[in-house]
Design a protein around this motif. Structure first.
Motif, short mmCIF file in Angstrom:
data_model
loop_
_atom_site.label_atom_id
_atom_site.label_comp_id
_atom_site.label_asym_id
_atom_site.label_seq_id
_atom_site.Cartn_x
_atom_site.Cartn_y
_atom_site.Cartn_z
N VAL A 137 25.66 39.92 33.65
CA VAL A 137 26.71 39.59 33.54
C VAL A 137 27.41 40.11 35.02
CG1 VAL A 137 29.13 40.15 32.57
CG2 VAL A 137 27.26 39.61 31.23
N PRO A 138 28.11 38.92 35.59
CA PRO A 138 28.86 39.22 37.10
C PRO A 138 30.10 39.66 36.88
CG PRO A 138 28.80 36.87 36.67
CD PRO A 138 27.96 37.40 35.41
N TRP A 139 30.57 40.20 35.60
CA TRP A 139 31.87 40.62 35.58
C TRP A 139 32.00 42.11 35.22
CZ3 TRP A 139 35.37 37.19 36.73
CH2 TRP A 139 34.94 35.70 36.70
N ARG A 140 33.35 42.87 35.43
CA ARG A 140 33.72 44.12 35.06
C ARG A 140 34.81 44.31 34.85
NH1 ARG A 140 36.05 48.03 38.12
NH2 ARG A 140 36.78 47.23 40.26
N ILE A 141 35.29 45.17 33.93
CA ILE A 141 36.83 45.28 33.57
C ILE A 141 37.33 46.08 34.65
CG2 ILE A 141 38.28 46.16 31.89
CD1 ILE A 141 36.98 43.79 30.82
N ALA A 142 38.20 45.49 35.15
CA ALA A 142 38.88 46.45 36.60
C ALA A 142 40.05 47.25 36.07
CB ALA A 142 39.12 45.41 37.63
N GLN A 143 40.57 46.97 35.08
CA GLN A 143 41.86 47.72 34.49
C GLN A 143 42.21 47.12 33.21
OE1 GLN A 143 45.10 47.23 37.38
NE2 GLN A 143 44.35 48.77 38.59
N ARG A 144 42.59 48.04 32.12
CA ARG A 144 43.39 47.48 30.95
C ARG A 144 44.41 48.46 30.71
NH1 ARG A 144 40.18 46.05 26.41
NH2 ARG A 144 38.25 46.39 27.69
N SER A 145 45.45 47.78 30.00
CA SER A 145 46.82 48.52 29.75
C SER A 145 47.03 48.55 28.42
CB SER A 145 47.79 47.88 30.42
OG SER A 145 48.27 46.75 29.89
N GLY A 146 47.79 49.24 27.80
CA GLY A 146 47.92 49.48 26.22
C GLY A 146 48.97 48.32 26.04
N SER A 147 49.51 47.42 26.84
CA SER A 147 50.34 46.31 26.46
C SER A 147 49.46 45.09 26.36
CB SER A 147 51.39 46.31 27.47
OG SER A 147 50.77 46.06 28.66
N GLY A 148 48.12 45.02 26.55
CA GLY A 148 47.41 43.99 26.26
C GLY A 148 47.11 43.12 27.44
N VAL A 149 47.18 43.95 28.66
CA VAL A 149 46.97 43.05 30.05
C VAL A 149 45.50 43.73 30.38
CG1 VAL A 149 47.23 42.92 32.43
CG2 VAL A 149 49.31 43.06 30.72
N ILE A 150 44.39 42.82 30.68
CA ILE A 150 43.09 43.02 30.97
C ILE A 150 43.05 42.31 32.25
CG2 ILE A 150 40.89 42.81 30.54
CD1 ILE A 150 41.63 42.87 27.58
N GLU A 151 42.47 42.90 33.33
CA GLU A 151 41.94 42.57 34.56
C GLU A 151 40.62 42.56 34.90
OE1 GLU A 151 42.81 44.34 38.81
OE2 GLU A 151 44.65 43.59 38.02
N VAL A 152 40.07 41.40 35.19
CA VAL A 152 38.52 41.30 35.32
C VAL A 152 38.16 41.17 36.45
CG1 VAL A 152 38.02 40.65 32.95
CG2 VAL A 152 38.29 39.05 34.30
N GLU A 153 36.79 41.49 37.14
CA GLU A 153 36.52 41.40 38.54
C GLU A 153 35.17 40.45 38.55
OE1 GLU A 153 35.38 43.81 42.42
OE2 GLU A 153 36.30 44.87 40.90
N ASN A 154 34.94 39.67 39.59
CA ASN A 154 33.67 39.10 39.82
C ASN A 154 32.89 39.90 40.47
OD1 ASN A 154 31.63 37.46 40.69
ND2 ASN A 154 32.67 35.86 41.48
N THR A 155 31.95 40.65 40.14
CA THR A 155 31.08 41.56 40.83
C THR A 155 29.87 40.74 41.46
OG1 THR A 155 30.15 42.29 38.90
CG2 THR A 155 31.87 43.53 39.79
N GLY A 156 29.73 39.54 40.93
CA GLY A 156 28.64 38.65 41.68
C GLY A 156 28.43 38.66 43.17
N ALA A 157 27.57 37.90 43.64
CA ALA A 157 27.44 37.43 45.09
C ALA A 157 27.72 35.99 45.21
CB ALA A 157 25.95 37.57 45.48
N SER A 158 27.98 35.05 44.22
CA SER A 158 28.74 34.02 44.38
C SER A 158 29.93 33.48 43.39
CB SER A 158 27.43 32.90 43.77
OG SER A 158 26.97 33.17 42.65
N ALA A 159 30.50 32.31 43.85
CA ALA A 159 31.58 31.98 43.23
C ALA A 159 31.24 31.67 41.95
CB ALA A 159 32.16 30.82 43.94
N LEU A 160 32.13 31.90 40.87
CA LEU A 160 31.96 31.38 39.51
C LEU A 160 32.97 30.23 39.24
CD1 LEU A 160 31.34 34.97 38.04
CD2 LEU A 160 29.68 33.58 38.78
N HIS A 161 32.44 29.13 38.58
CA HIS A 161 33.34 27.97 38.45
C HIS A 161 33.63 27.71 36.97
CE1 HIS A 161 32.40 26.87 42.40
NE2 HIS A 161 30.91 27.46 42.14
N ALA A 162 34.74 27.11 36.98
CA ALA A 162 35.57 26.89 35.66
C ALA A 162 35.57 27.76 34.74
CB ALA A 162 34.70 25.77 34.93
N VAL A 163 36.24 29.03 35.43
CA VAL A 163 36.45 30.53 34.73
C VAL A 163 37.68 30.19 33.77
CG1 VAL A 163 36.91 32.90 34.98
CG2 VAL A 163 35.35 31.57 36.64
N ARG A 164 37.77 30.63 32.70
CA ARG A 164 38.68 30.62 31.92
C ARG A 164 38.60 31.73 30.59
NH1 ARG A 164 34.96 27.42 30.95
NH2 ARG A 164 34.64 26.23 29.21
#
Length: 125
Positions: A36-63
């Motif tokens: 999996v080329p993702w990691r949770i970068a940040q998470r808040s108690g209010s429901g905001v989640i930030e994910v980071e592409n940790t892979g070596a290439s662009a990922l397409h049609a991400v949603r």
């Protein structure tokens, strides 16, 4: 309901990859699993989640999609470059925080270079 928003690029290591990299969508282990080329970068108690592409290439049609109770802002497909982050806000059914919707699951979806759609479930708690 906040839409999914790009956040910017994360710092790169000496090899040009994102810090804390887990590989990219083309990486396979001996059992055929995809790294999996993702990691949770940040998470808040209010429901905001930030994910980071940790892979070596662009990922397409991400949603993002949401399974279970809760509300998710509009998530249009987009390309996410290595080291780039996305932020999403998840709310409960009556505008409470995502933690108040324990039966929900955030799903990050993208397409691998070979055209397969890949899914990564993200716990909201």
């Amino acid at each position: 309901m906040a839409p999914v928003a790009p956040v910017g690029r994360a710092p790169r290591d000496a090899g040009g990859r994102g810090a804390g990299t887990a590989g990219d969508a083309r990486g396979h282990d001996a059992g055929g699993a995809i790294v999996v080329p993702w990691r949770i970068a940040q998470r808040s108690g209010s429901g905001v989640i930030e994910v980071e592409n940790t892979g070596a290439s662009a990922l397409h049609a991400v949603r993002f999609s949401l399974a279970g109770d809760g509300l998710l802002g509009l998530s249009l497909p987009r390309t996410v470059l290595p080291g780039e982050r996305l932020r999403v806000a998840v709310r409960g059914t009556r505008a409470e925080a995502a933690a108040e919707a324990p039966d929900s699951l955030l799903v990050l979806r993208w397409f691998a270079a070979d055209g397969r759609e890949l899914l990564w479930p993200v716990s909201l708690t």
